[in-house]
Design a protein around this motif. Structure first.
Motif, PDB file in Angstrom:
ATOM      1  N   LEU A  71     -14.428  11.374  10.021  1.00 42.30           N
ATOM      2  CA  LEU A  71     -13.629  10.515   9.150  1.00 42.30           C
ATOM      3  C   LEU A  71     -12.826   9.439   9.894  1.00 42.30           C
ATOM      4  N   PRO A  72     -12.223   9.730  11.059  1.00 43.81           N
ATOM      5  CA  PRO A  72     -11.463   8.668  11.747  1.00 43.81           C
ATOM      6  C   PRO A  72     -12.294   7.419  12.043  1.00 43.81           C
ATOM      7  N   SER A  73     -13.518   7.589  12.554  1.00 41.98           N
ATOM      8  CA  SER A  73     -14.359   6.426  12.854  1.00 41.98           C
ATOM      9  C   SER A  73     -14.789   5.725  11.577  1.00 41.98           C
ATOM     10  N   ALA A  74     -15.035   6.504  10.505  1.00 41.76           N
ATOM     11  CA  ALA A  74     -15.456   5.927   9.227  1.00 41.76           C
ATOM     12  C   ALA A  74     -14.340   5.105   8.600  1.00 41.76           C
ATOM     13  N   LEU A  75     -13.113   5.610   8.642  1.00 40.89           N
ATOM     14  CA  LEU A  75     -11.972   4.869   8.093  1.00 40.89           C
ATOM     15  C   LEU A  75     -11.684   3.617   8.915  1.00 40.89           C
ATOM     16  N   CYS A  76     -11.863   3.710  10.225  1.00 44.45           N
ATOM     17  CA  CYS A  76     -11.685   2.535  11.096  1.00 44.45           C
ATOM     18  C   CYS A  76     -12.715   1.463  10.748  1.00 44.45           C
ATOM     19  N   CYS A  77     -13.943   1.907  10.443  1.00 45.64           N
ATOM     20  CA  CYS A  77     -15.007   0.982  10.046  1.00 45.64           C
ATOM     21  C   CYS A  77     -14.614   0.246   8.767  1.00 45.64           C
ATOM     22  N   ALA A  78     -14.153   0.986   7.772  1.00 43.57           N
ATOM     23  CA  ALA A  78     -13.737   0.381   6.501  1.00 43.57           C
ATOM     24  C   ALA A  78     -12.567  -0.578   6.715  1.00 43.57           C
ATOM     25  N   GLY A  79     -11.597  -0.143   7.497  1.00 40.47           N
ATOM     26  CA  GLY A  79     -10.430  -0.981   7.767  1.00 40.47           C
ATOM     27  C   GLY A  79     -10.788  -2.267   8.476  1.00 40.47           C
ATOM     28  N   ALA A  80     -11.750  -2.189   9.397  1.00 42.01           N
ATOM     29  CA  ALA A  80     -12.157  -3.375  10.151  1.00 42.01           C
ATOM     30  C   ALA A  80     -12.772  -4.430   9.236  1.00 42.01           C
ATOM     31  N   TYR A  81     -13.698  -4.007   8.380  1.00 47.10           N
ATOM     32  CA  TYR A  81     -14.386  -4.968   7.508  1.00 47.10           C
ATOM     33  C   TYR A  81     -13.446  -5.575   6.471  1.00 47.10           C
ATOM     34  N   ILE A  82     -12.612  -4.754   5.863  1.00 55.09           N
ATOM     35  CA  ILE A  82     -11.735  -5.265   4.810  1.00 55.09           C
ATOM     36  C   ILE A  82     -10.664  -6.184   5.381  1.00 55.09           C
ATOM     37  N   SER A  83     -10.016  -5.780   6.467  1.00 51.30           N
ATOM     38  CA  SER A  83      -8.965  -6.611   7.057  1.00 51.30           C
ATOM     39  C   SER A  83      -9.520  -7.932   7.578  1.00 51.30           C
ATOM     40  N   CYS A  84     -10.731  -7.891   8.144  1.00 48.94           N
ATOM     41  CA  CYS A  84     -11.344  -9.119   8.661  1.00 48.94           C
ATOM     42  C   CYS A  84     -11.636 -10.102   7.542  1.00 48.94           C
ATOM     43  N   ASN A  85     -12.248  -9.618   6.460  1.00 46.16           N
ATOM     44  CA  ASN A  85     -12.638 -10.508   5.373  1.00 46.16           C
ATOM     45  C   ASN A  85     -11.441 -11.087   4.636  1.00 46.16           C
ATOM     46  N   ILE A  86     -10.388 -10.291   4.469  1.00 48.88           N
ATOM     47  CA  ILE A  86      -9.190 -10.806   3.809  1.00 48.88           C
ATOM     48  C   ILE A  86      -8.468 -11.806   4.716  1.00 48.88           C
ATOM     49  N   SER A  87      -8.427 -11.519   6.014  1.00 49.00           N
ATOM     50  CA  SER A  87      -7.746 -12.433   6.934  1.00 49.00           C
ATOM     51  C   SER A  87      -8.427 -13.790   6.988  1.00 49.00           C
ATOM     52  N   LEU A  88      -9.761 -13.807   6.794  1.00 52.73           N
ATOM     53  CA  LEU A  88     -10.496 -15.070   6.793  1.00 52.73           C
ATOM     54  C   LEU A  88     -10.087 -15.973   5.631  1.00 52.73           C
TER      55      LEU A  88
END
Length: 295
Positions: A71-88
């Motif tokens: 779960l830690p790596s999976a949640l990090c994956c989700a966090g990476a994609y969502i934060s990146c796309n919103i920051s753009l």
């Protein structure tokens, strides 16, 4: 052994190329779709494909390994994609591109904490020079302002480092396909929930065919194929080595953007790209030298 490791280095370079194509064409998709809905559609497509072909195998492995392992790596994956796309959507792509490349510094330090590995200070100068090269490439010497968008991009960089490090730990007990699939499915759940809660569902009626095609490319190539390449490489290369190699992604993005979007690198940008390549070669040479001494 060196020849085998070279294969996994090539895997990460292919991943950078795949993402280098995906980043510019995402701008075309955003003409008719929002970031959250693009992520939701992308990861739903990928999750359906993975579940159809190997669903029993995935969920059996997840149950056997235990949620605390994957779960830690999976949640990090989700966090990476969502934060990146919103920051753009909140700041310039150049600033985001610079900040999201910071796992080259974060991954070794995080790995030292999570896996108790030794942090090699000898690599720090090259890592810092790489960051300088990324600044020249992505910011082209312009002013660097730090706001909410940049803060989200920094969160993206931390999540990317976490995905690599926790993924490396999970790979010790789980196969590549299982951990990759669980990362994808977790990201789908978080993305769909985010789109339903924070976005407008009416967006779906106005999505153009081009956006669906781009979502399919992201799902099949950038998500399933690229993640399998990355997670396979992480089993044979350290998280810090992978994060260093992934610094080639801004270079790939810049080249593809020239072809697809007609963008051009300035002289300063070209200098930054050259610095990154030289640092990658230097870091590889340093790692080989250290391995030879241990052997």
């Amino acid at each position: 052994m060196k020849g085998k490791k070279a294969i996994y280095v090539i895997f990460i370079l292919i991943q950078s190329l795949v993402y280098g194509i995906g980043n510019p064409i995402t701008k075309i998709a955003y003409q008719s779709i929002t970031p959250l809905w693009l992520l939701a559609i992308r990861f739903t497509m990928a999750s359906v494909v993975l579940s159809l072909f190997c669903g029993k195998r995935i969920f059996s492995a997840a149950k056997k390994a235990g949620i605390r392992l994957w779960l830690p790596s999976a949640l990090c994956c989700a966090g990476a994609y969502i934060s990146c796309n919103i920051s753009l959507s909140m700041t310039s792509a150049t600033n985001v591109g610079f900040i999201m490349s910071l796992p080259v510094l974060f991954a070794p330090a995080l790995s030292a904490v999570v896996t108790k590995s030794h942090y090699k200070l000898s690599h720090l100068p090259l890592q810092l020079i790489t960051i300088a090269g990324l600044f020249l490439l992505c910011c082209n010497g312009g002013a660097f302002a730090f706001g909410a968008g940049e803060a989200l991009a920094l969160l993206d960089a931390l999540c990317l480092a976490g995905q690599l490090v926790f993924g490396e730990k999970a790979m010790q007990e789980m196969e590549v396909l299982s951990i990759t699939s669980l990362q994808v499915i977790t990201t789908m759940v978080v993305s769909v929930a985010g789109a339903l809660i924070f976005d407008d569902i009416s967006v779906l009626s106005g999505i153009q065919p081009a956006a669906y095609l781009i979502a399919a490319y992201h799902a099949m190539i950038c998500t399933i194929a690229a993640y399998l390449l990355q997670n396979t490489a992480v089993r044979h290369l350290s998280a810090s080595a992978v994060s260093m190699l992934q610094c080639t992604q801004p270079i790939m993005t810049a080249v593809i953007a020239i072809i697809i979007l007609g963008e051009r690198l300035t002289g300063i940008g070209l200098i930054g790209a050259s610095i990154i390549v030289l640092c990658l070669v230097g870091d590889s040479f340093l790692s080989s030298k250290e391995n030879s001494k241990r052997n």
